[in-house]
Motif scaffolding. Sequence first.
Motif, PDB file in Angstrom:
ATOM      1  N   SER A  72       4.511  21.861  -5.136  1.00 32.31           N
ATOM      2  CA  SER A  72       4.074  21.774  -6.533  1.00 32.31           C
ATOM      3  C   SER A  72       2.875  22.688  -6.789  1.00 32.31           C
ATOM      4  CB  SER A  72       3.704  20.326  -6.876  1.00 32.31           C
ATOM      5  OG  SER A  72       2.413  20.036  -6.409  1.00 32.31           O
ATOM      6  N   SER A  73       2.727  23.117  -8.036  1.00 32.96           N
ATOM      7  CA  SER A  73       1.631  24.028  -8.390  1.00 32.96           C
ATOM      8  C   SER A  73       0.291  23.311  -8.258  1.00 32.96           C
ATOM      9  CB  SER A  73       1.821  24.569  -9.807  1.00 32.96           C
ATOM     10  OG  SER A  73       1.875  23.505 -10.731  1.00 32.96           O
ATOM     11  N   ALA A 107      -0.615  23.421  -4.643  1.00 33.62           N
ATOM     12  CA  ALA A 107      -0.942  24.803  -4.271  1.00 33.62           C
ATOM     13  C   ALA A 107      -2.339  25.171  -4.764  1.00 33.62           C
ATOM     14  CB  ALA A 107       0.094  25.755  -4.860  1.00 33.62           C
ATOM     15  N   LEU A 110       4.265  31.390  -2.805  1.00 35.65           N
ATOM     16  CA  LEU A 110       4.495  30.045  -3.315  1.00 35.65           C
ATOM     17  C   LEU A 110       5.767  29.951  -4.152  1.00 35.65           C
ATOM     18  CD1 LEU A 110       0.835  29.535  -4.686  1.00 35.65           C
ATOM     19  CD2 LEU A 110       1.689  28.879  -2.427  1.00 35.65           C
ATOM     20  N   LEU A 146       7.179  27.151  -6.668  1.00 37.15           N
ATOM     21  CA  LEU A 146       6.563  25.959  -7.269  1.00 37.15           C
ATOM     22  C   LEU A 146       7.475  25.271  -8.277  1.00 37.15           C
ATOM     23  CD1 LEU A 146       3.062  27.654  -7.630  1.00 37.15           C
ATOM     24  CD2 LEU A 146       3.843  26.166  -5.780  1.00 37.15           C
ATOM     25  N   ASP A 147       6.855  24.617  -9.256  1.00 37.85           N
ATOM     26  CA  ASP A 147       7.611  23.816 -10.228  1.00 37.85           C
ATOM     27  C   ASP A 147       8.498  24.704 -11.117  1.00 37.85           C
ATOM     28  OD1 ASP A 147       5.232  22.579  -9.357  1.00 37.85           O
ATOM     29  OD2 ASP A 147       4.307  22.812 -11.313  1.00 37.85           O
ATOM     30  N   CYS A 169      14.996  23.452  -7.267  1.00 36.88           N
ATOM     31  CA  CYS A 169      13.974  24.032  -8.150  1.00 36.88           C
ATOM     32  C   CYS A 169      14.656  24.838  -9.249  1.00 36.88           C
ATOM     33  CB  CYS A 169      12.984  24.871  -7.357  1.00 36.88           C
ATOM     34  SG  CYS A 169      13.717  26.253  -6.511  1.00 36.88           S
ATOM     35  N   ASP A 183       3.470  28.701 -13.810  1.00 38.57           N
ATOM     36  CA  ASP A 183       3.307  27.698 -12.742  1.00 38.57           C
ATOM     37  C   ASP A 183       4.497  27.675 -11.777  1.00 38.57           C
ATOM     38  OD1 ASP A 183       1.001  27.046 -13.996  1.00 38.57           O
ATOM     39  OD2 ASP A 183       1.637  25.070 -14.694  1.00 38.57           O
TER      40      ASP A 183
END
Length: 540
Positions: free
Chosen positions: A263-264, A267, A284, A286-287, A319, A489
């Motif tokens: 998740s951001s 991170a 990364l 992420l979301d 994701c 994000d």
Amino acid sequence: MPRLDLQELFPATDAIPAEHRLAAPIHQTHHLVDGRLLASDGERHTVLSPICVRDAGTPQQVEIGSYRLMNEAQCDAALAAAVAAYDNGRGEWPTMGVAGRIGCMQQFVKQMVAQREQVVRLIMWEIGKGLADARKEFDRTVDYIAQTIDALKDLDNASSRFEIAEGTIGQVRRTPLGVVLCMGPYNYPLNETFATLIPALLMGNTVVIKPPQYGTLLFDPLLEAFRSSFPKGVLNTVYAPGQVVVPRMLATGQVNVLALIGSSKVADHLKKQHPKSHRLRAILGLDAKNAAIVLPDADLELAVKECLSGALSFNGQRCTALKMLIVHRDVVDRFLQRFTEELAKLKVGMPWEPGVSITPLPGLHRTAYMTEALDDAKAKGARVVNADGGSFCQTLYYPAVVYPVREGMKLYREEQFGPIIPVMAFDEVATALDYVTTSEHGQQVSVFGSDPDQIGALVDPLVNQVCRVNINCQCQRGPDVFPFAGRKDSAEGTLSVADALRAFSIRSMVAAKQTETSKQLLNAIVDGHKSKFVHTGFIL
Ligand code: G3H
């Protein structure tokens, strides 16, 4: 009355087909540090499967094993081993030629493939992924390794020459960055962990892996292959609660690359722990809250098929899943009707059942979250438009199509990461575009339609908001040779097969004045094989 009795879909223990059972619980007692499999005597963490059995009363999650949590000193030792193996770039691994590293990786793959059946079985039992998808995850990972090796050969061969510019002779190659902390997600515990691990290793970095919270035991059958394929300290594993051990490792300043699929929020927190954040490279994933925009002239059958699979493959736990469907008001009723008809055909059950689509979620907290998000939407005026949508039993949650979803509901912006399909209608294309533009996420979008004018006009602003616009198909990561990235994000860095090799390395060069003496010296180094960096050899 619910159409489905979800409780009935959980098996009794003795009804689980013998060929899909775990022969015995996996009690993992060892971790890999500095080339040795060391026994941990820490607290035992019990691993529960998403799969429940109904032997008596309410179905209960099956206990499939445990792993020992490492203490702080053991985690520190794992990091220290990676630091020592890198040895400021002088270690055996970072100075090994590319061909040597490829050889070690090929040896690893051979051993990995021998563990296919056990790893696939564990993917199924640990995260509830359907058998066919679990096999696909394993095989896709093996293919990814082969593709990465080929890409590395190309990269290295392209650097096997001198360039001359403005009186300077140079040779440029990509070199490792140092110690990589590698953390994958639970939904693709093998594939996404390896999507960063493999390029990180091949580029000459040393690694500490922390397996995902769900999807930990499946690394157990690979530990010996990790141990025996690479020099000591190149690959180390850490089994400990991430929120404690990971900030601690980053705070040492000894981690050079954070490779995290998560998740951001996490991170952001982790990046701040490094004492010199400019020294930390972050890669990364992420979301995401990918939307599908269905235009009035879309081939509705195609849109329904793609949106259904986009929203519900692996229960929506991707994701790249479609997490918001934005459908033109002229066609929304027809779309919902066909969507719910097709959804009703999806088979719900246990991961080993042929043709199964909807399987249990990793824990009771996930069904609880789905229920909370659904209740919130209902309280704010949305309704579930499919029969049985949102009914659940323990970890099994029947998908809910929720309409109309609007601003202010959790489902409008939160990444549900599960089997809920929020739908909203639009009149003007600008409304759909605004949804994407004002989102905190920026991974991908799908657009369904047939008018070249309208699709073309939508593509241009969308490509500057997300990193992939899918026309008349669902969002997805693959093929792995294409760039996988995100804005806002959703990601930092790009991971295709070739991009990942770049992400885990930096260009370094050897330069000399274009003089006779320099030429003689460089030729002598090349001819006498005096350097692993300065050479013009090809890897075939
Ligand atoms: O969860 C994110 C995955 O990278 C998605 O991959 O689109 O191939 O399912 P996929």
